[in-house]
Motif scaffolding. Structure first.
Motif, PDB file in Angstrom:
ATOM      1  N   ALA A 135       0.793  -1.226  -0.051  1.00  0.00           N
ATOM      2  CA  ALA A 135       0.003   0.022  -0.136  1.00  0.00           C
ATOM      3  C   ALA A 135       0.798   1.062   0.045  1.00  0.00           C
ATOM      4  N   LYS A 136       1.807   1.338   0.609  1.00  0.00           N
ATOM      5  CA  LYS A 136       2.821   2.340   0.919  1.00  0.00           C
ATOM      6  C   LYS A 136       3.460   2.489  -0.351  1.00  0.00           C
ATOM      7  N   ALA A 137       3.902   1.542  -0.899  1.00  0.00           N
ATOM      8  CA  ALA A 137       4.559   1.437  -2.288  1.00  0.00           C
ATOM      9  C   ALA A 137       3.889   2.218  -3.261  1.00  0.00           C
ATOM     10  N   GLU A 138       2.504   1.667  -3.384  1.00  0.00           N
ATOM     11  CA  GLU A 138       1.409   2.268  -4.193  1.00  0.00           C
ATOM     12  C   GLU A 138       1.305   3.824  -4.109  1.00  0.00           C
ATOM     13  N   GLN A 139       1.146   4.252  -3.022  1.00  0.00           N
ATOM     14  CA  GLN A 139       1.066   5.445  -2.706  1.00  0.00           C
ATOM     15  C   GLN A 139       2.229   6.313  -3.140  1.00  0.00           C
TER      16      GLN A 139
ATOM     17  N   GLN B 158       4.646  10.076  -7.102  1.00  0.00           N
ATOM     18  CA  GLN B 158       5.389  10.241  -8.103  1.00  0.00           C
ATOM     19  C   GLN B 158       4.635  10.594  -9.582  1.00  0.00           C
ATOM     20  N   ARG B 159       3.520   9.958  -9.866  1.00  0.00           N
ATOM     21  CA  ARG B 159       2.973  10.287 -11.015  1.00  0.00           C
ATOM     22  C   ARG B 159       2.243  11.732 -11.046  1.00  0.00           C
TER      23      ARG B 159
ATOM     24  N   ARG C  51       8.450  15.410  -3.386  1.00  0.00           N
ATOM     25  CA  ARG C  51       8.767  15.596  -1.505  1.00  0.00           C
ATOM     26  C   ARG C  51       7.923  14.326  -1.036  1.00  0.00           C
ATOM     27  N   LEU C  52       6.638  14.072  -1.323  1.00  0.00           N
ATOM     28  CA  LEU C  52       5.816  13.185  -0.754  1.00  0.00           C
ATOM     29  C   LEU C  52       6.233  11.719  -1.272  1.00  0.00           C
TER      30      LEU C  52
END
Length: 58
Positions: free
Chosen positions: A19-23, A28-29, A34-35
């Motif tokens: 979930a964190k990697a998808e966020q 990035q997209r 920064r986020l």
């Protein structure tokens, strides 16, 4: 006795990591670097915890 009711900690941690990697990917997209960096760092911490837990179980 009822060990089949217990949640697998590796599976739960893997879901949090995914979930964190998808966020991070979505940030990035959108161009929010920064986020993206913050979320990627959190995902890396989860991954390290996951590796330690897998080593402990093996």
């Amino acid at each position: 006795m009822f060990s089949f009711f217990k949640r697998d900690p590796v599976k739960a941690l893997r879901q949090k990591y995914d979930a964190k990697a998808e966020q991070a990917m979505l940030a990035q997209r959108k161009g929010d670097m920064r986020l993206f960096a913050d979320l990627t760092a959190e995902a890396e911490e989860l991954w390290q915890q996951l590796e330690k837990l897998q080593e402990k179980n093996n």
